[in-house]
Write a protein that holds these residues in place. Sequence first.
Motif: not given
Lengths: 110, 113
Positions: A33, A35, A45, A48, A50, A88, A92, B98, B101-102, B104
Motif C-alpha cells: 500500500y 500512503y 490512501f 494498493m 496485490q 509511506l 500486511d 483483513r 484498505e486501511l 486512517f
Amino acid sequence: SQELEQSPQSLIVQEGKNLTINCTSSKTLYGLYWYKQKYGEGLIFLMMLQKGGEEKSHEKITAKLDEKKQQSSLHITASQPSHAGIYLCGADGIGNQFYFGTGTSLTVIP
Amino acid sequence: EPEVTQTPSHQVTQMGQEVILRCVPISNHLYFYWYRQILGQKVEFLVSFYNNEISEKSEIFDDQFSVERPDGSNFTLKIRSTKLEDSAMYFCASTESRSGELFFGEGSRLTVL
C-alpha cells in the motif's frame, strides 16, 4: 518482523521534474500500500497493489509491485507543489499487523 | 464518503495523567488499529482489535496502554499514566476485511509536559 525500507529518505525536486520512491521489503510482499502524509496531518490512501507485476496509476502517480524483488516503486510525473509530503509504503504482516515503511519526505520547489 | 474520525485533534497533558483518545471507525468495518508516530519518526503499529478483543499488539503496547470498544461505535486508546515519550501523533485505522484498505483518521496529537 517485517521491515520496509524506503529510499531515498528525503527528496527535493524542482516543480515539473519526475521522481521515483522505492520501498523494499525484508519478506515477500502479498500486498503493498502507498500512503501520503501531509506534514503533521493524517494518512491519505493512494494505491494498493496485490499482484506481482501489478501497476496502478492515479493522476500523475504510478505505483508498481515487483514481488520477485520484494520491492515497489512510486513514480510521480511532472511533480507539483501539491505532491509535497511524506510518502509511506505499508504492507500486511503476520496476523493482523500492518507495517509502514521508513517514509520518504518529498519537497517540491516551485 | 465514510471516514474515520478521531478526537481530540490535539491534547496537552501533564506527565502521569491518564489520557483517552477516541476514534469512530467506519460503521461496517470489523478490524481496528492504533498507530503512533513520534515527531520525525516512522509510523509504528501499536495494536489491532477484532471481535471485541486484541488480536495483535507490539512491544510498545505495554501495560500502560489499553483499548476498548465501549459502545459499538467508539474505539478508544487509554494511556494510564503518561510519560514524556508518549508524546506523538496517534492514528486510528479501520478496515472492512483483513486484507482490505486501511482507512486512517486524521490523528490525535498528544503532547506530554
